[in-house]
Scaffold this motif. Structure first.
Motif, PDB file in Angstrom:
ATOM      1  N   THR A   8      24.848  10.691 -28.128  1.00  0.00           N
ATOM      2  CA  THR A   8      24.750  11.054 -26.719  1.00  0.00           C
ATOM      3  C   THR A   8      24.483   9.789 -25.905  1.00  0.00           C
ATOM      4  N   ALA A   9      24.915   9.831 -24.664  1.00  0.00           N
ATOM      5  CA  ALA A   9      24.656   8.730 -23.734  1.00  0.00           C
ATOM      6  C   ALA A   9      24.508   9.313 -22.342  1.00  0.00           C
ATOM      7  N   ARG A  60      19.691   7.349 -16.880  1.00  0.00           N
ATOM      8  CA  ARG A  60      18.396   7.883 -16.455  1.00  0.00           C
ATOM      9  C   ARG A  60      18.225   7.714 -14.948  1.00  0.00           C
ATOM     10  N   GLU A  89      20.767   5.257 -21.592  1.00  0.00           N
ATOM     11  CA  GLU A  89      20.170   5.685 -22.856  1.00  0.00           C
ATOM     12  C   GLU A  89      21.259   6.167 -23.799  1.00  0.00           C
ATOM     13  N   ILE A  90      21.256   5.630 -25.020  1.00  0.00           N
ATOM     14  CA  ILE A  90      22.211   6.037 -26.052  1.00  0.00           C
ATOM     15  C   ILE A  90      21.418   6.465 -27.278  1.00  0.00           C
ATOM     16  N   SER A  91      21.748   7.642 -27.819  1.00  0.00           N
ATOM     17  CA  SER A  91      21.068   8.136 -29.020  1.00  0.00           C
ATOM     18  C   SER A  91      22.076   8.433 -30.115  1.00  0.00           C
ATOM     19  N   GLN A  97      21.889  10.541 -33.645  1.00  0.00           N
ATOM     20  CA  GLN A  97      21.023  11.472 -34.369  1.00  0.00           C
ATOM     21  C   GLN A  97      21.776  12.052 -35.566  1.00  0.00           C
ATOM     22  N   VAL A 155      14.284   0.071 -28.369  1.00  0.00           N
ATOM     23  CA  VAL A 155      14.833   0.945 -29.406  1.00  0.00           C
ATOM     24  C   VAL A 155      13.656   1.663 -30.065  1.00  0.00           C
ATOM     25  N   ASP A 197      12.755   8.465 -33.955  1.00  0.00           N
ATOM     26  CA  ASP A 197      11.996   9.706 -34.093  1.00  0.00           C
ATOM     27  C   ASP A 197      12.547  10.390 -35.328  1.00  0.00           C
ATOM     28  N   LYS A 229      16.532  10.285 -35.361  1.00  0.00           N
ATOM     29  CA  LYS A 229      17.186  10.008 -34.083  1.00  0.00           C
ATOM     30  C   LYS A 229      16.764   8.610 -33.632  1.00  0.00           C
ATOM     31  N   THR A 235      17.132   5.897 -30.623  1.00  0.00           N
ATOM     32  CA  THR A 235      17.432   5.862 -29.196  1.00  0.00           C
ATOM     33  C   THR A 235      17.280   4.438 -28.677  1.00  0.00           C
ATOM     34  N   VAL A 240      17.616   2.075 -25.126  1.00  0.00           N
ATOM     35  CA  VAL A 240      17.603   2.171 -23.668  1.00  0.00           C
ATOM     36  C   VAL A 240      17.793   0.768 -23.107  1.00  0.00           C
TER      37      VAL A 240
END
Length: 115
Positions: free
Chosen positions: A30-31, A34, A40-42, A44, A88, A91, A99, A101, A103
């Motif tokens: 996901t991206a 904000r 933000e890029i995640s 997972q 970075v 989680d 995950k 993440t 930013v």
């Protein structure tokens, strides 16, 4: 940001996710932007997750839990993210995947001038 740095970040995160899954599983990317204009890029996965006692070390150079890993992938991620004043984090919960993440500020902020 140099495309090569972003490509290395994403490649290493995706490679780690794929390797953690083994033969089955899902990876979600996901991206979004904000409110503070940061990006933000995640990445997972729904793999086995990371043990709590190992999470604080995953970004250390040469630290690996893999039989054939070099321990450099996530260290490179952290280094490249920090080159652009980004952050970075990871989680994870055992049995529920991990995950990662990253930013990045959307605009480079001028560094304060010190006399």
């Amino acid at each position: 940001m140099q495309r090569g740095h972003l490509a290395e970040i994403l490649l290493n995160l995706l490679k780690n996710a794929r390797e953690s899954l083994g033969d089955t599983g899902k990876i979600r990317i996901t991206a979004h932007c904000r409110r503070n204009q940061a990006v933000e890029i995640s990445v997972q996965d729904d793999g086995p997750g990371i043990a709590p006692d190992k999470m604080e070390r995953v970004f250390e150079a040469y630290y690996t839990t893999k039989e054939k890993g070099t321990g450099l992938g996530l260290a490179i991620v952290k280094h490249n993210v920090e080159l652009y004043s980004g952050t970075v984090r990871v989680d994870s919960e055992l049995g529920k995947g991990a995950k990662f993440t990253v930013v990045f500020p959307a605009k480079a902020l001028p560094k304060p001038f010190n006399k």
